[in-house]
Design a protein around this motif. Sequence first.
Motif, PDB file in Angstrom:
ATOM      1  N   THR A 157       0.849  -1.188   0.000  1.00  0.00           N
ATOM      2  CA  THR A 157       0.000   0.000   0.000  1.00  0.00           C
ATOM      3  C   THR A 157       0.886   1.239   0.000  1.00  0.00           C
ATOM      4  OG1 THR A 157      -0.132   0.036   2.421  1.00  0.00           O
ATOM      5  CG2 THR A 157      -1.886  -1.132   1.237  1.00  0.00           C
ATOM      6  N   GLN A 158       0.361   2.325  -0.539  1.00  0.00           N
ATOM      7  CA  GLN A 158       1.089   3.595  -0.538  1.00  0.00           C
ATOM      8  C   GLN A 158       0.105   4.736  -0.349  1.00  0.00           C
ATOM      9  OE1 GLN A 158       3.160   4.718  -4.174  1.00  0.00           O
ATOM     10  NE2 GLN A 158       4.693   5.856  -3.018  1.00  0.00           N
ATOM     11  N   LYS A 159       0.533   5.744   0.393  1.00  0.00           N
ATOM     12  CA  LYS A 159      -0.296   6.919   0.639  1.00  0.00           C
ATOM     13  C   LYS A 159       0.027   7.989  -0.391  1.00  0.00           C
ATOM     14  CE  LYS A 159      -1.966   9.717   4.482  1.00  0.00           C
ATOM     15  NZ  LYS A 159      -1.832   9.997   5.941  1.00  0.00           N
ATOM     16  N   LEU A 160      -0.944   8.300  -1.230  1.00  0.00           N
ATOM     17  CA  LEU A 160      -0.794   9.311  -2.275  1.00  0.00           C
ATOM     18  C   LEU A 160      -2.071  10.140  -2.361  1.00  0.00           C
ATOM     19  CD1 LEU A 160       0.795   7.317  -5.260  1.00  0.00           C
ATOM     20  CD2 LEU A 160       1.955   8.999  -3.834  1.00  0.00           C
ATOM     21  N   PRO A 161      -1.979  11.404  -2.788  1.00  0.00           N
ATOM     22  CA  PRO A 161      -3.202  12.204  -2.983  1.00  0.00           C
ATOM     23  C   PRO A 161      -4.139  11.564  -4.000  1.00  0.00           C
ATOM     24  CG  PRO A 161      -1.241  13.605  -3.008  1.00  0.00           C
ATOM     25  CD  PRO A 161      -0.748  12.195  -3.024  1.00  0.00           C
ATOM     26  N   THR A 162      -3.579  11.148  -5.133  1.00  0.00           N
ATOM     27  CA  THR A 162      -4.311  10.424  -6.174  1.00  0.00           C
ATOM     28  C   THR A 162      -3.359   9.432  -6.826  1.00  0.00           C
ATOM     29  OG1 THR A 162      -3.761  12.114  -7.826  1.00  0.00           O
ATOM     30  CG2 THR A 162      -5.878  12.335  -6.696  1.00  0.00           C
ATOM     31  N   ALA A 163      -3.913   8.536  -7.616  1.00  0.00           N
ATOM     32  CA  ALA A 163      -3.087   7.539  -8.300  1.00  0.00           C
ATOM     33  C   ALA A 163      -2.155   8.213  -9.299  1.00  0.00           C
ATOM     34  CB  ALA A 163      -3.972   6.523  -9.013  1.00  0.00           C
ATOM     35  N   ASN A 164      -0.916   7.727  -9.385  1.00  0.00           N
ATOM     36  CA  ASN A 164       0.048   8.227 -10.359  1.00  0.00           C
ATOM     37  C   ASN A 164      -0.455   7.890 -11.768  1.00  0.00           C
ATOM     38  OD1 ASN A 164       2.431   8.197 -12.174  1.00  0.00           O
ATOM     39  ND2 ASN A 164       3.563   8.657 -10.309  1.00  0.00           N
ATOM     40  N   SER A 165      -0.531   8.885 -12.629  1.00  0.00           N
ATOM     41  CA  SER A 165      -1.095   8.679 -13.973  1.00  0.00           C
ATOM     42  C   SER A 165      -0.210   7.805 -14.855  1.00  0.00           C
ATOM     43  CB  SER A 165      -1.325  10.032 -14.657  1.00  0.00           C
ATOM     44  OG  SER A 165      -0.098  10.728 -14.798  1.00  0.00           O
ATOM     45  N   VAL A 166       1.053   7.628 -14.465  1.00  0.00           N
ATOM     46  CA  VAL A 166       1.991   6.857 -15.280  1.00  0.00           C
ATOM     47  C   VAL A 166       2.153   5.429 -14.767  1.00  0.00           C
ATOM     48  CG1 VAL A 166       4.354   6.742 -16.162  1.00  0.00           C
ATOM     49  CG2 VAL A 166       3.246   8.958 -15.882  1.00  0.00           C
ATOM     50  N   THR A 167       2.325   5.269 -13.452  1.00  0.00           N
ATOM     51  CA  THR A 167       2.602   3.939 -12.891  1.00  0.00           C
ATOM     52  C   THR A 167       1.703   3.594 -11.714  1.00  0.00           C
ATOM     53  OG1 THR A 167       4.350   4.940 -11.540  1.00  0.00           O
ATOM     54  CG2 THR A 167       5.022   3.906 -13.621  1.00  0.00           C
ATOM     55  N   TYR A 168       0.608   4.321 -11.514  1.00  0.00           N
ATOM     56  CA  TYR A 168      -0.359   4.107 -10.435  1.00  0.00           C
ATOM     57  C   TYR A 168       0.245   4.418  -9.070  1.00  0.00           C
ATOM     58  CZ  TYR A 168      -3.939   1.893  -7.511  1.00  0.00           C
ATOM     59  OH  TYR A 168      -4.914   1.645  -6.562  1.00  0.00           O
ATOM     60  N   VAL A 169       1.353   3.743  -8.692  1.00  0.00           N
ATOM     61  CA  VAL A 169       2.082   4.064  -7.464  1.00  0.00           C
ATOM     62  C   VAL A 169       3.312   4.889  -7.835  1.00  0.00           C
ATOM     63  CG1 VAL A 169       1.286   2.039  -6.186  1.00  0.00           C
ATOM     64  CG2 VAL A 169       3.336   1.879  -7.598  1.00  0.00           C
ATOM     65  N   GLY A 170       4.012   5.407  -6.819  1.00  0.00           N
ATOM     66  CA  GLY A 170       5.219   6.175  -7.075  1.00  0.00           C
ATOM     67  C   GLY A 170       6.371   5.296  -7.530  1.00  0.00           C
ATOM     68  N   LYS A 171       7.425   5.905  -8.053  1.00  0.00           N
ATOM     69  CA  LYS A 171       8.578   5.148  -8.560  1.00  0.00           C
ATOM     70  C   LYS A 171       9.247   4.332  -7.460  1.00  0.00           C
ATOM     71  CE  LYS A 171       9.764   8.175 -12.445  1.00  0.00           C
ATOM     72  NZ  LYS A 171      10.814   9.028 -13.054  1.00  0.00           N
ATOM     73  N   GLY A 172       9.336   4.911  -6.251  1.00  0.00           N
ATOM     74  CA  GLY A 172       9.966   4.190  -5.146  1.00  0.00           C
ATOM     75  C   GLY A 172       9.199   2.947  -4.760  1.00  0.00           C
ATOM     76  N   LYS A 173       7.870   3.048  -4.701  1.00  0.00           N
ATOM     77  CA  LYS A 173       7.046   1.887  -4.356  1.00  0.00           C
ATOM     78  C   LYS A 173       7.100   0.834  -5.454  1.00  0.00           C
ATOM     79  CE  LYS A 173       4.965   1.480  -1.220  1.00  0.00           C
ATOM     80  NZ  LYS A 173       5.207   0.758   0.058  1.00  0.00           N
TER      81      LYS A 173
END
Length: 361
Positions: A49-65
């Motif tokens: 799981t990851q805490k984000l304001p909204t889903a990343n438009s490119v990879t859904y989660v961030g690059k680190g996750k």
Amino acid sequence: FIISEAKVETAVLVGLITQMQDERKTNEYLDELAFLAETAGAEVVKRFTQKLPTANSVTYVGKGKLEEIRQYIRTEEEEEREVGMVIFDDELSAKQIRNIEAELKVKILDRTSLILDIFAMRAQTANAKTQVELAQYKYMLPRLQRLWTHLERQGGGSGSGSGKGGSVGLRGPGETQLEMDRRIILNRMSLLKERLAEIDKQKATQRKNRGRMIRVALVGYTNVGKSTIMNLLSKSEVFAENKLFATLDTTVRKVIIDNLPFLLSDTVGFIRKLPTDLVDSFKSTLDEVREADLLVHVVDISHPGFEEQIEVVNKTLAEIGGGGKPMILVFNKIDAYTYVEKAPDDLSLIHISEPTRQEAI
């Protein structure tokens, strides 16, 4: 002798904690996603799981996750525990799927595609199979491009034309593979819609032939026990199983209670995060809901999120034109229900077993 053993495919789940979805709700959704994966025959070995304001438009989660997930998959491979797929709790775009696949190098599914896989496994009759196939094509159509990424740089041929207009670019002979697939799928969808229209006419005729008997439809979230209640009331043997989407076809039975005859129908269960256009594929199945005189809304009272499930069902009923009908709310699985209240002195929870009927209500 060659003895072959069926290997269960392992899966990793990924969900987001957002402004609209807190950690408790995300964990609940992942529990449901794990149940979906189990129903499809997969074994869940890890959750991210990851805490984000909204889903990343490119990879859904961030690059680190995403890198963390990739490292986990690589570690499992080194220990000879191969991860077969990564399942995301929300619907992914074609671009997101393409980018995630390029990074993780495993099969990528989202909640919608997983549900469609289960639909395909569960479909038995020609009606259900037609509805599932149409739903699959609706899902596939906007994602066709990811199947032909190797042709991204391929362009049509060009030629020079004479005259005052100068040179004119011309397409190459025939169609590109992407255009051809799109045309084939659109033609297939038109054919499936025609078949479903014929099925609608047949079912409408069947409903007319039933006369003016009262019609009661069992509705509710998936796996709340609608088919089991159907079997108890009608003394029939409708397929019932403790898995999601055990019922895809509508079953209608004549029931008599206290000398009052009526028609009881069992319908496909609803679920969260299912796009409306996929629900529309099951129009002929849900016509029983639209034309019912009374809805019996079955609720799994033992589920921790039963209130939200009630909201999901009511919202879906409104979307398909089944809202506003007389409804009876039935709390099922009362034997598994546990009443919970906060202790006055601290934040610990007191669990009281064997609740009274009033407490359950």
